[in-house]
Design a protein around this motif. Structure first.
Motif, PDB file in Angstrom:
ATOM      1  N   GLY A   1      -3.476  -6.000   3.411  1.00 48.26           N
ATOM      2  CA  GLY A   1      -3.982  -4.917   2.570  1.00 48.26           C
ATOM      3  C   GLY A   1      -4.826  -5.451   1.423  1.00 48.26           C
ATOM      4  O   GLY A   1      -5.846  -4.848   1.053  1.00 48.26           O
TER       5      GLY A   1
ATOM      6  N   GLN B   1      -3.630   0.574  -2.930  1.00 50.08           N
ATOM      7  CA  GLN B   1      -3.297  -0.817  -2.658  1.00 50.08           C
ATOM      8  C   GLN B   1      -2.915  -1.520  -3.960  1.00 50.08           C
ATOM      9  O   GLN B   1      -3.732  -1.707  -4.854  1.00 50.08           O
ATOM     10  CB  GLN B   1      -4.469  -1.553  -2.014  1.00 50.08           C
TER      11      GLN B   1
ATOM     12  N   ASN C   1       0.862  -1.175   0.000  1.00 51.90           N
ATOM     13  CA  ASN C   1       0.000   0.000   0.000  1.00 51.90           C
ATOM     14  C   ASN C   1       0.896   1.222   0.000  1.00 51.90           C
ATOM     15  O   ASN C   1       1.668   1.441   0.935  1.00 51.90           O
ATOM     16  CB  ASN C   1      -0.922   0.002   1.219  1.00 51.90           C
TER      17      ASN C   1
END
Length: 448
Positions: free
Chosen positions: A263, A211, A206
């Protein structure tokens, strides 16, 4: 899925005006039909006993999922040029005009576009599938030039019902800009899945609220062609074959391993990954999908290229299964010889070379035809085109008419998102998918 045949008079009446062109009585084609033109004095009887295409006269009706525009672009214009005295009427399937409705209207279908799955779901149940063996022999269609892996999915009880005309080869697209941004080397042909996933980990992060994901794929498309040839349903019992070691292998080594980053899991909860994340949003660095994207490369990231689909060390040298478009001849057609001559032409090296240049992947083994791939496109000189033919196609899985229930509903919609979002472990997801699939199959059987 097998659908119940509509046999009411109402169904036939509703379709008569739409399908009038198929009778050859002079009706104009509507926007959803495509016709070639024949001389006004041409005979309508089949005269396919000659080897001279100019002397073959017939009136053939086709059916398929392709739009009329696509049919004309890929098949119609070439048939018209090669066989000037053959008239083609093409009917495309829509939500309001499906195979069972066309048959119920009394329309005679002579040839059809199909996939291996549609053969089992639609054409065999409709008694339209014709064993092509006798016609292949009598018309000297050189099937020995076709990669055998394409014939396996459409050969049942030693009878071949379809011949392939093009394939959607799977490749691993990658966005060079993302690799350059993070100083990561590009993927290569012949990588293993473990190597590709290790490479993807160098990308996944990220950064500045964005992301990134190193590697993803279209789940339902890959599931259909998985390199270990795992099947979905037992054709003898109509029970799902999901909760087993074959699918555990795929889920463990692809979907689970690709989604361990927190993430990635969080992003999947907010918005599940899709084509757009690679094609437009540039947050996925590598994406496994079909070669179809290359036919409209302006929709891809500006700095794209391809590598071969990663292979499993347990299945060395195996690419994905075939994902082809096929053509069949109707068992009820009275013009099967003329249809066979068209099929012979469409699978010939002459026509296949033309289509290979245009980016339609050939099912032929002929190296010169393969070498022509995408040569009509300027990018062909700068992209890794040879990745298309890396390795050997995996053997075809056992196919049934209920496979899509498992693929679309039990796997794509339920099991895979839950694994990626870290909501279920693989074993639990497969057990639930087995239960869901069996229920869906029984519900479908009850409707037949």
């Amino acid at each position: 899925m097998v659908r119940k045949m509509m046999t009411t008079v109402l169904s036939a009446v509703m379709l008569l005006s739409v399908l009038a062109a198929c009778t050859g009585k002079g009706a104009e084609p509507n926007a959803e039909e495509s016709q070639t033109t024949k001389p006004a004095d041409a005979k309508t009887e089949e005269t396919a006993s000659t080897n001279n295409p100019d002397e073959i006269t017939a009136d053939l009706t086709w059916f398929g999922l392709a739009s009329p525009k696509d049919f004309e672009d890929r098949y119609g214009q070439y048939i018209k040029k090669k066989f000037p005295n053959i008239k083609i009427t093409y009917i495309n399937q829509t939500d309001d005009r499906k195979l069972e409705q066309v048959i119920a209207s009394g329309t005679q279908i002579d040839m059809y576009l199909s996939s291996a799955g549609e053969l089992r779901e639609d054409y065999i149940p409709a008694n339209m599938a014709l064993d092509l063996g006798p016609l292949i022999k009598s018309h000297n269609i050189p099937v020995d030039t076709i990669e055998p892996a394409y014939l396996g999915p459409v050969t049942i009880d030693q009878k071949t019902y379809l011949l392939p005309v093009s394939d959607n080869k799977f490749v691993m697209y990658y966005n060079k800009s993302i690799f350059d941004k993070f100083g990561v080397p590009y993927p290569k042909d012949g990588m293993t899945w473990d190597e590709a996933i290790d490479l993807s980990k160098k990308i996944t992060r990220n950064e500045d609220g964005k992301q990134y994901m190193g590697l993803w794929l279209s789940p339902k498309h890959y599931l259909r062609v998985a390199q270990n040839s795992a099947g979905f349903v037992d054709p003898e019992t109509n029970k799902a074959t999901v909760d087993n070691d074959q699918w555990k292998f795929i889920f463990d080594n692809i979907f689970y391993k690709l989604s361990r980053d927190p993430g990635v899991q969080q992003r999947a909860l907010e918005k599940f990954y899709s084509h757009e994340d690679f094609m437009k949003d540039s947050v996925i660095a590598m994406y496994v999908y079909t070669s179809g994207w290359m036919n409209s490369d302006d929709s891809l990231p500006p700095d794209w290229d391809i590598a071969s689909v990663p292979e499993f060390k347990e299945y060395p040298g195996l690419n994905t299964q075939t994902y082809a478009t096929y053509i069949g001849i109707s068992a009820t057609s009275k013009q099967q010889d003329a249809a066979a001559e068209i099929l012979k032409y469409l699978t010939s090296e002459e026509h296949q070379t033309t289509m290979s240049k245009r980016g339609f992947i050939t099912p032929l083994l002929t190296q010169s035809v393969r070498d022509a791939a995408f040569t009509d496109y300027p990018f062909a000189k700068t992209k890794n085109i040879q990745a298309l033919y890396h390795g050997k196609p995996a053997p075809s899985r056992t196919m049934t008419q209920y496979d899509e229930l498992v693929i679309e509903d039990a796997f794509q919609t339920d099991a895979i998102p839950k694994i990626v979002r870290n909501q279920l472990d693989v074993n639990t997801a497969l057990r639930q998918a087995q239960e869901n699939s069996d229920k869906l199959i029984q519900e479908q059987i009850a409707k037949q």
